[in-house]
Scaffold this motif. Sequence first.
Motif, PDB file in Angstrom:
ATOM      1  N   MET A   1       0.843  -1.178   0.000  1.00 37.67           N
ATOM      2  CA  MET A   1       0.000   0.000   0.000  1.00 37.67           C
ATOM      3  C   MET A   1       0.887   1.240   0.000  1.00 37.67           C
ATOM      4  SD  MET A   1      -3.342  -0.454   0.059  1.00 37.67           S
ATOM      5  CE  MET A   1      -3.962   1.036   0.849  1.00 37.67           C
ATOM      6  N   LEU A   2       0.360   2.334  -0.529  1.00 37.94           N
ATOM      7  CA  LEU A   2       1.037   3.625  -0.473  1.00 37.94           C
ATOM      8  C   LEU A   2       0.150   4.592   0.292  1.00 37.94           C
ATOM      9  CD1 LEU A   2       2.244   3.988  -4.189  1.00 37.94           C
ATOM     10  CD2 LEU A   2       3.617   3.301  -2.221  1.00 37.94           C
ATOM     11  N   LEU A   3       0.644   5.109   1.390  1.00 40.98           N
ATOM     12  CA  LEU A   3      -0.082   6.098   2.180  1.00 40.98           C
ATOM     13  C   LEU A   3       0.884   7.225   2.496  1.00 40.98           C
ATOM     14  CD1 LEU A   3      -1.760   3.569   4.635  1.00 40.98           C
ATOM     15  CD2 LEU A   3      -2.945   4.869   2.870  1.00 40.98           C
ATOM     16  N   GLY A   4       0.480   8.452   2.192  1.00 40.65           N
ATOM     17  CA  GLY A   4       1.431   9.528   2.392  1.00 40.65           C
ATOM     18  C   GLY A   4       0.814  10.895   2.547  1.00 40.65           C
ATOM     19  N   PHE A   5       1.615  11.806   3.051  1.00 45.60           N
ATOM     20  CA  PHE A   5       1.216  13.198   3.171  1.00 45.60           C
ATOM     21  C   PHE A   5       2.482  14.040   3.287  1.00 45.60           C
ATOM     22  CE2 PHE A   5       1.812  11.730   7.468  1.00 45.60           C
ATOM     23  CZ  PHE A   5       2.387  12.808   8.132  1.00 45.60           C
ATOM     24  N   GLY A   6       2.344  15.345   3.049  1.00 49.24           N
ATOM     25  CA  GLY A   6       3.481  16.240   3.170  1.00 49.24           C
ATOM     26  C   GLY A   6       3.207  17.582   2.544  1.00 49.24           C
TER      27      GLY A   6
ATOM     28  N   PHE B   1      -1.827  14.781  -0.028  1.00 50.36           N
ATOM     29  CA  PHE B   1      -2.279  13.540   0.592  1.00 50.36           C
ATOM     30  C   PHE B   1      -2.389  12.505  -0.523  1.00 50.36           C
ATOM     31  CE2 PHE B   1      -3.904  17.109   2.932  1.00 50.36           C
ATOM     32  CZ  PHE B   1      -3.656  16.782   4.261  1.00 50.36           C
ATOM     33  N   LEU B   2      -1.977  11.280  -0.259  1.00 52.53           N
ATOM     34  CA  LEU B   2      -2.062  10.257  -1.305  1.00 52.53           C
ATOM     35  C   LEU B   2      -2.362   8.893  -0.708  1.00 52.53           C
ATOM     36  CD1 LEU B   2       0.670   8.197  -1.668  1.00 52.53           C
ATOM     37  CD2 LEU B   2       1.721  10.407  -2.102  1.00 52.53           C
ATOM     38  N   ILE B   3      -3.015   8.075  -1.531  1.00 53.39           N
ATOM     39  CA  ILE B   3      -3.261   6.687  -1.196  1.00 53.39           C
ATOM     40  C   ILE B   3      -3.183   5.897  -2.501  1.00 53.39           C
ATOM     41  CG2 ILE B   3      -5.781   7.017  -1.396  1.00 53.39           C
ATOM     42  CD1 ILE B   3      -6.093   4.847   0.771  1.00 53.39           C
ATOM     43  N   GLY B   4      -2.520   4.729  -2.450  1.00 54.26           N
ATOM     44  CA  GLY B   4      -2.358   3.971  -3.679  1.00 54.26           C
ATOM     45  C   GLY B   4      -1.793   2.592  -3.419  1.00 54.26           C
TER      46      GLY B   4
ATOM     47  N   ALA C   1      -1.786   5.746  -7.870  1.00 45.51           N
ATOM     48  CA  ALA C   1      -2.059   6.506  -6.650  1.00 45.51           C
ATOM     49  C   ALA C   1      -3.101   7.592  -6.911  1.00 45.51           C
ATOM     50  CB  ALA C   1      -0.788   7.125  -6.099  1.00 45.51           C
ATOM     51  N   LEU C   2      -3.968   7.779  -5.936  1.00 51.68           N
ATOM     52  CA  LEU C   2      -4.924   8.883  -5.925  1.00 51.68           C
ATOM     53  C   LEU C   2      -4.342   9.962  -5.023  1.00 51.68           C
ATOM     54  CD1 LEU C   2      -7.784   9.750  -6.878  1.00 51.68           C
ATOM     55  CD2 LEU C   2      -8.646   8.814  -4.717  1.00 51.68           C
ATOM     56  N   LYS C   3      -4.207  11.171  -5.558  1.00 52.78           N
ATOM     57  CA  LYS C   3      -3.542  12.241  -4.825  1.00 52.78           C
ATOM     58  C   LYS C   3      -4.472  13.447  -4.677  1.00 52.78           C
ATOM     59  CE  LYS C   3       1.019  11.020  -6.698  1.00 52.78           C
ATOM     60  NZ  LYS C   3       2.205  11.542  -7.437  1.00 52.78           N
ATOM     61  N   ALA C   4      -4.464  14.037  -3.494  1.00 50.38           N
ATOM     62  CA  ALA C   4      -5.199  15.266  -3.240  1.00 50.38           C
ATOM     63  C   ALA C   4      -4.207  16.369  -2.905  1.00 50.38           C
ATOM     64  CB  ALA C   4      -6.177  15.087  -2.087  1.00 50.38           C
ATOM     65  N   GLN C   5      -4.491  17.574  -3.378  1.00 50.83           N
ATOM     66  CA  GLN C   5      -3.628  18.719  -3.109  1.00 50.83           C
ATOM     67  C   GLN C   5      -4.493  19.853  -2.597  1.00 50.83           C
ATOM     68  OE1 GLN C   5      -1.471  21.206  -6.244  1.00 50.83           O
ATOM     69  NE2 GLN C   5       0.186  19.893  -5.518  1.00 50.83           N
ATOM     70  N   LEU C   6      -4.132  20.382  -1.436  1.00 54.47           N
ATOM     71  CA  LEU C   6      -4.901  21.442  -0.794  1.00 54.47           C
ATOM     72  C   LEU C   6      -4.039  22.691  -0.668  1.00 54.47           C
ATOM     73  CD1 LEU C   6      -7.544  22.222   0.701  1.00 54.47           C
ATOM     74  CD2 LEU C   6      -6.444  21.435   2.805  1.00 54.47           C
TER      75      LEU C   6
ATOM     76  N   SER D   1      -2.473   9.144 -10.673  1.00 58.20           N
ATOM     77  CA  SER D   1      -1.140   9.054 -11.275  1.00 58.20           C
ATOM     78  C   SER D   1      -0.675   7.606 -11.353  1.00 58.20           C
ATOM     79  CB  SER D   1      -0.125   9.858 -10.467  1.00 58.20           C
ATOM     80  OG  SER D   1      -0.394  11.229 -10.518  1.00 58.20           O
ATOM     81  N   LEU D   2       0.089   7.330 -12.402  1.00 58.84           N
ATOM     82  CA  LEU D   2       0.805   6.080 -12.563  1.00 58.84           C
ATOM     83  C   LEU D   2       2.287   6.339 -12.319  1.00 58.84           C
ATOM     84  CD1 LEU D   2      -0.881   4.655 -15.794  1.00 58.84           C
ATOM     85  CD2 LEU D   2      -1.439   4.133 -13.411  1.00 58.84           C
ATOM     86  N   GLY D   3       2.977   5.381 -11.737  1.00 59.23           N
ATOM     87  CA  GLY D   3       4.384   5.592 -11.445  1.00 59.23           C
ATOM     88  C   GLY D   3       5.203   4.343 -11.650  1.00 59.23           C
TER      89      GLY D   3
END
Length: 217
Positions: free
Chosen positions: A118-123, A169-172, A182-187, A213-215
């Motif tokens: 799983m990919l879980l992230g923030f920053g 924020f991302l989850i993938g 991955a699905l990414k949100a940007q605030l 996004s694809l990576g």
Amino acid sequence: MIRKMMFLSTAGLISFGVFAQSKKYVATATTFGITAGVNWNNINGKTATGGKLDNKLKTGYNGGVNVEFPVSNGFYLQPGVEYRQKGAELNNGNKLTLSYIDVPVNFIYKPTLGDGSMLLGFGPYVGFGINGKMKAANNTERKVTFNNTYSTSEAEDIQFQQLDAGANFLIGYEFKSKLSVALKAQLGLIDIKPDTKIKGDETRYRKNGLGLSLGYR
């Protein structure tokens, strides 16, 4: 939608943090990655009189590179550089396209799931506007310029501040082949409207977006 994405990412980090207690993860070497995808963007805020902006999502594209440093078992620091198309479709039908170079620094958690992770992230991220345009329904265009203070000499242009900053924020999922999705949100967290020095002007612009996004690492 974006606030829901933030909630799901946070909830995912907490739940997989608990799950990690029963799993052993091994940090790997530093790796490099490339990403590309599509994003849906908007500009929220207020009009000069304090009314709420009523814009619609506009589709754009993104692509970039990043480097991933192992920090601890299952945790990584991932700085990168990305090109992103942002903007919005205004309520009068005009389409605003803004091009940015973003520098995100994400904290990534990769708990094992099946053959991959799983990919879980923030920053945080910092963005720099490089160009843009406003296209009207009759196909006429106006150029976008970036100024910290409103420029009367460029009054015919659409003007924004060049600097943008906010949170990612991302989850993938990353497959065993090192391909990922991955699905990414940007605030956006800062006002990108140039200072007009007009008393009583309540105009506020903040960008946000959601992307897929694809990576490959």
